[in-house]
Write an enzyme that holds these catalytic residues in place. Structure first.
Site, PDB file in Angstrom:
ATOM      1  N   ARG B  75       0.823  -1.216   0.000  1.00  8.10           N
ATOM      2  CA  ARG B  75       0.000   0.000   0.000  1.00  8.10           C
ATOM      3  C   ARG B  75       0.857   1.265   0.000  1.00  8.10           C
ATOM      4  NH1 ARG B  75      -3.854  -2.329   2.175  1.00  8.10           N
ATOM      5  NH2 ARG B  75      -2.206  -3.282   3.335  1.00  8.10           N
ATOM      6  N   THR B  76       1.711   1.400   0.986  1.00 10.05           N
ATOM      7  CA  THR B  76       2.431   2.658   1.173  1.00 10.05           C
ATOM      8  C   THR B  76       3.381   2.931   0.015  1.00 10.05           C
ATOM      9  OG1 THR B  76       2.291   2.345   3.553  1.00 10.05           O
ATOM     10  CG2 THR B  76       3.853   3.966   2.779  1.00 10.05           C
ATOM     11  N   LYS B 103      24.071  -7.601   0.337  1.00  5.64           N
ATOM     12  CA  LYS B 103      25.518  -7.822   0.268  1.00  5.64           C
ATOM     13  C   LYS B 103      26.231  -7.204   1.452  1.00  5.64           C
ATOM     14  CE  LYS B 103      25.427  -7.604  -4.789  1.00  5.64           C
ATOM     15  NZ  LYS B 103      25.815  -6.730  -5.911  1.00  5.64           N
ATOM     16  N   ARG B 125      11.424   3.571   4.434  1.00  2.00           N
ATOM     17  CA  ARG B 125      10.812   2.753   5.478  1.00  2.00           C
ATOM     18  C   ARG B 125      11.883   1.809   6.004  1.00  2.00           C
ATOM     19  NH1 ARG B 125       5.250  -0.607   5.198  1.00  2.00           N
ATOM     20  NH2 ARG B 125       4.514   1.475   5.771  1.00  2.00           N
ATOM     21  N   HIS B 153       4.741   6.945  11.680  1.00  6.79           N
ATOM     22  CA  HIS B 153       4.332   6.723  10.290  1.00  6.79           C
ATOM     23  C   HIS B 153       3.477   7.937   9.919  1.00  6.79           C
ATOM     24  CE1 HIS B 153       3.175   5.047   6.591  1.00  6.79           C
ATOM     25  NE2 HIS B 153       2.661   3.906   6.952  1.00  6.79           N
TER      26      HIS B 153
END
Lengths: 171, 324
Positions: B75-76, B103, B125, B153
């Site tokens: 969604r975000t 890595k 995020r 958020h």
């Protein structure tokens, strides 16, 4: 320009729009925020009382199409655009209070193209003050008012029609 | 449509020309009420663009937006990408599983390398609280926090506030219940900061072990009984049970949780008749909310998603270009 002058100009422009477009078929009046909104509303009332027909109308905020939107110091406030119909094959009359550099009209035409492919776009303004920076001209003009660049021209329309005025001030 | 109807719908609210006083959007905690209003007003105007045939304006032409996601999201991330594209920005999406993070590259090295490619806005995020703040301090670019651990958020809280304001006219004076695992929820934390600032009466509810330790300082009332919390509520916001963040010792029984803290057809009657039900998604159907409520007439869950795009467009616009 006083209240009577503004009223007479709008009446003449209304007749010119009807003459040029041979009536109101497929005609849409779109006011440009903010100065063009109440002018568009008055033009619509005149057109529908002359022709006895409902006139389609909308409003346009051109901020997001401006060529200086990210380069001016402040982010201009965004107002809503209201054009709830496709413009395909429509005859669009853009309405604004003052025609100056032409940049607003350039932005407005770009915005309109995102709502379809109009048959044509015409421009109605109450005041043409000159100083164009783009090749733009109006189809319907209330008054041509040559001005100096440092002057401000404001069109003040209120609910009280008698107080309507166009003012030139030194800035 | 006559012009009168059109003008009446315009809602002639005067919106002032002002800027956000920040380079980055890291959290709601330090965002003044006036700036929240500015973002919501701007988002309201942006909603119309997504209803057009050509859903695009040229405003951010030539700007580059990078989404850097170290945690799963549909969604975000999609919402940010759509928002950026509708403003004509170029978007690049990087997710941890396909990047050099596997890595062993550090967050800061990744960020420095991205910076060298001259993006304009980086959306991050990360599972660590404060990750966005670290980037904001290091990089010239605008950083938007799309969720940092259990911390904040902000764009979710903004889209929630837009949805509430749209449905209820104003946030001030509303009774808003937030139910679930508050301690692990960045959505709850950002919403608590935002909703209390906007003058709502916020009720928090969940099992005692899922309450944050600093809940007393947040200006909310705390309930351990769901019925008491949602009684006469104007808004009930259900949180996702974050099974991936639970340590087994904290969470003895999912069935017990569902029995005590799920929103269902019986307990919703305690709220106001015109209550709206919200959920940040993804929904665990049958755990924190029953399907009939999630899909029912009170639910505004999908409108939240629609508003998410508008809020993110508003932020990208307000954080872009010009002098800060």
């Amino acid at each position: 320009m006083d209240a009577e002058g503004i009223e007479r100009s709008l009446t003449r422009i209304a007749y010119e729009i009807l003459e040029r477009n041979k009536g109101t078929d497929n005609l849409i009046i779109i006011g440009i925020r903010k100065g063009g909104i109440s002018l568009a509303e008055r033009l619509c009332k005149k057109l529908s009382s002359i022709e006895g027909a409902e006139i389609m109308s909308g409003m346009l905020d051109i901020t997001l199409y401006r060529d200086d939107v990210l380069t001016t110091g402040k982010r201009p406030a965004i107002e809503s655009t209201y054009i709830p119909f496709p413009l395909d094959h429509k005859r669009v009359v853009l309405v604004d209070d003052v025609l100056f550099t032409g940049r607003t009209i350039r932005a407005a035409m770009d915005a309109l193209m995102d709502f379809g492919r109009p048959e044509l776009i015409q421009l109605a303004v109450l005041i043409d003050r000159g100083h164009r920076e783009l090749p733009v001209r109006a189809d319907f003009i209330g008054e041509t008012l040559p001005s100096a660049l440092w002057e401000n021209i404001s069109v003040n329309l209120t609910d009280n029609r008698n107080a309507d005025e166009v003012v030139i001030e030194e800035s | 449509m006559g012009v009168q109807a059109g003008l009446a719908m315009s809602g002639w609210r005067f919106k002032s020309t002002m800027n956000l006083s920040r380079k980055d959007m890291l959290g709601i905690i330090d965002l003044p009420k006036e700036e929240i209003d500015l973002i919501l007003d701007t988002a309201e105007s942006f909603k119309e663009i997504s209803t057009r045939t050509i859903k695009k304006v040229p405003t951010l032409r030539g700007k580059t937006v990078i989404t850097l996601f170290f945690e799963a999201s549909t969604r975000t991330r999609t919402s940010f990408e759509i928002a950026a594209k509708r403003l004509s920005a170029d978007t690049i999406n990087i997710s941890a599983s396909t990047s050099s993070v596997v890595k062993g590259e550090t967050l800061i090295d990744t960020a420095r390398n991205l910076e060298s490619m001259n993006p304009d806005i980086i959306i991050i995020r990360h599972s660590a609280a404060g990750a966005a703040h670290i980037l904001a301090g290091l990089l010239e670019q605008s950083i938007i926090n799309a969720g940092d651990g259990a911390h904040e958020h902000p764009t979710q809280a903004l889209l929630d506030m837009l949805t509430i304001r749209e449905k209820k006219g104003s946030i001030k004076g509303l009774r808003i219940a937030i139910v679930g695992d508050i301690a692990h929820s960045r959505v709850a934390r950002s919403n608590i900061y935002g909703l209390t600032k906007m003058g709502a009466d916020v009720a928090i509810c969940g099992p005692a072990m899922m309450m944050p330790r600093d809940i007393d300082q947040m200006g909310v009332s705390v309930y351990y009984n769901m019925g008491d919390a949602i009684k006469d509520a104007d808004v009930v916001m259900m949180l996702r049970m974050q099974l991936e963040r639970q340590e087994k010792t904290l969470f003895p029984s999912l069935r017990e949780y569902t029995n005590l803290f799920s929103l269902n057809r019986d307990n919703i009657k305690l709220a106001k008749d015109d209550v709206i039900v919200m959920h940040p998604g993804p929904i665990n159907r049958g755990i924190e909310i029953t399907p009939e409520i999630a899909d029912g007439p009170h639910s505004v869950i999908l409108e939240q998603v629609t508003n998410g795009v508008a809020v993110r467009m508003a932020l990208l616009y307000l954080l872009s270009g010009g002098t800060k």
